[in-house]
Design an enzyme around this catalytic site. Structure first.
Site, mmCIF file in Angstrom:
data_model
loop_
_atom_site.group_PDB
_atom_site.id
_atom_site.type_symbol
_atom_site.label_atom_id
_atom_site.label_comp_id
_atom_site.label_asym_id
_atom_site.label_seq_id
_atom_site.Cartn_x
_atom_site.Cartn_y
_atom_site.Cartn_z
ATOM 1 N N HIS A 208 35.635 10.303 32.141
ATOM 2 C CA HIS A 208 35.773 11.693 31.721
ATOM 3 C C HIS A 208 34.464 12.131 31.058
ATOM 4 O O HIS A 208 33.923 11.401 30.232
ATOM 5 C CB HIS A 208 36.940 11.822 30.729
ATOM 6 C CG HIS A 208 37.189 13.240 30.325
ATOM 7 N ND1 HIS A 208 37.778 14.158 31.172
ATOM 8 C CD2 HIS A 208 36.893 13.907 29.181
ATOM 9 C CE1 HIS A 208 37.844 15.330 30.558
ATOM 10 N NE2 HIS A 208 37.311 15.205 29.357
ATOM 11 N N SER B 48 33.230 9.099 28.636
ATOM 12 C CA SER B 48 34.145 8.040 28.208
ATOM 13 C C SER B 48 34.813 7.428 29.431
ATOM 14 O O SER B 48 35.186 8.146 30.361
ATOM 15 C CB SER B 48 35.260 8.620 27.316
ATOM 16 O OG SER B 48 34.732 9.373 26.247
HETATM 17 C C1 GAR Z 1 31.978 13.334 36.893
HETATM 18 O O1 GAR Z 1 31.165 13.991 35.967
HETATM 19 C C2 GAR Z 1 33.270 12.881 36.240
HETATM 20 O O2 GAR Z 1 33.118 12.465 34.907
HETATM 21 C C3 GAR Z 1 34.087 14.143 36.303
HETATM 22 O O3 GAR Z 1 33.818 14.685 37.579
HETATM 23 C C4 GAR Z 1 32.483 14.311 37.959
HETATM 24 C C5 GAR Z 1 32.547 13.676 39.333
HETATM 25 O O4 GAR Z 1 31.273 13.442 39.851
HETATM 26 N N1 GAR Z 1 35.469 13.880 36.121
HETATM 27 C C6 GAR Z 1 36.307 14.716 35.536
HETATM 28 O O5 GAR Z 1 35.992 15.799 35.115
HETATM 29 C C7 GAR Z 1 37.739 14.200 35.452
HETATM 30 N N2 GAR Z 1 38.511 15.061 34.641
HETATM 31 P P1 GAR Z 1 31.064 12.436 41.053
HETATM 32 O O6 GAR Z 1 32.031 12.864 42.160
HETATM 33 O O7 GAR Z 1 29.654 12.664 41.460
HETATM 34 O O8 GAR Z 1 31.329 11.057 40.581
#
Ligand code: GAR
Length: 196
Positions: free
Chosen positions: A110, A137
């Site tokens: 998160h 986190s």
């Molecule tokens: C990341 O920043 C992750 O922490 C967030 O989405 C993004 C995904 O990026 N997750 C959330 O917000 C979950 N509530 P990615 O597809 O490039 O890994």
């Protein structure tokens, strides 16, 4: 015994890529599936290009029936028989029933220093609050949203003039360090939180 890991994504999957890339050599886990609620998620093609089996279960086909969506997702997971489920940018809220099936075996990343800023728009909220630092986190998933025991956190400074995109990019770099580190420890049975 090597632990089998499935990764759930909704988008580009940059965290997923880092996790897959980390599971080499004497790593205690191996990636057996990347699945998405969005058949168009760019991360699915990226996973396939790395030789990882993929599955898509389009949540829109279930018209808001979360348990039915989750049953279809669970059926894909059953075929891959993972020991550990990693949520990596998976943007669907899961029901308590699904979470309980995986409790103690499901991790999430998160983009905030939990317990601050559960839910969406974490970077905008950190900027709005005038926070001096932000971060990410990794936690065990429990039925309450973004609430389970913390397995690791990484912090970054908020710099004057930062936009939401600036902060998101700075935090994402740390996500890419943190998640593989936490997964490796977790797969070895070490739940001691890591702080970067
Ligand atoms: C990341 O920043 C992750 O922490 C967030 O989405 C993004 C995904 O990026 N997750 C959330 O917000 C979950 N509530 P990615 O597809 O490039 O890994």
């Amino acid at each position: 015994m090597t632990k089998r890991v499935a990764i759930l994504i909704s988008g580009g999957g940059s965290n997923m890529i880092r996790l897959v890339e980390s599971m080499t050599g004497d790593h205690p886990a191996t990636c057996v599936l990347v699945a998405s609620n969005d058949p168009a998620a760019a991360g699915l093609q990226r996973a396939a290009a790395m030789g990882i089996p993929t599955a898509a279960v389009d949540h829109r086909a279930f018209k808001g029936d979360r348990p039915a969506f989750e049953a279809a997702l669970q059926a894909e997971l059953d075929k891959a028989a993972p020991d550990i489920l990693c949520l990596a940018g998976f943007m669907r809220v899961l029901t308590a029933g699904f979470v309980q099936q995986w409790e103690g075996r499901m991790l999430n990343i998160h983009p905030s220093l939990l317990p601050k800023y559960k839910g969406l728009h974490t970077h905008a909220r950190a900027l709005e609050a005038g926070d001096a630092e932000a971060g990410c986190s990794v936690h065990l998933v429990t039925p309450a949203l973004d609430d389970g025991p913390i397995l690791g956190q990484a912090r970054v400074p908020v710099q004057p003039g930062d936009t939401e995109a600036d902060l998101a990019a700075r935090v994402l770099k740390q996500e890419h360090r943190l998640y593989p580190l936490v997964l490796e420890r977790f797969a070895r049975g070490d739940l001691t939180p890591v702080f970067l």
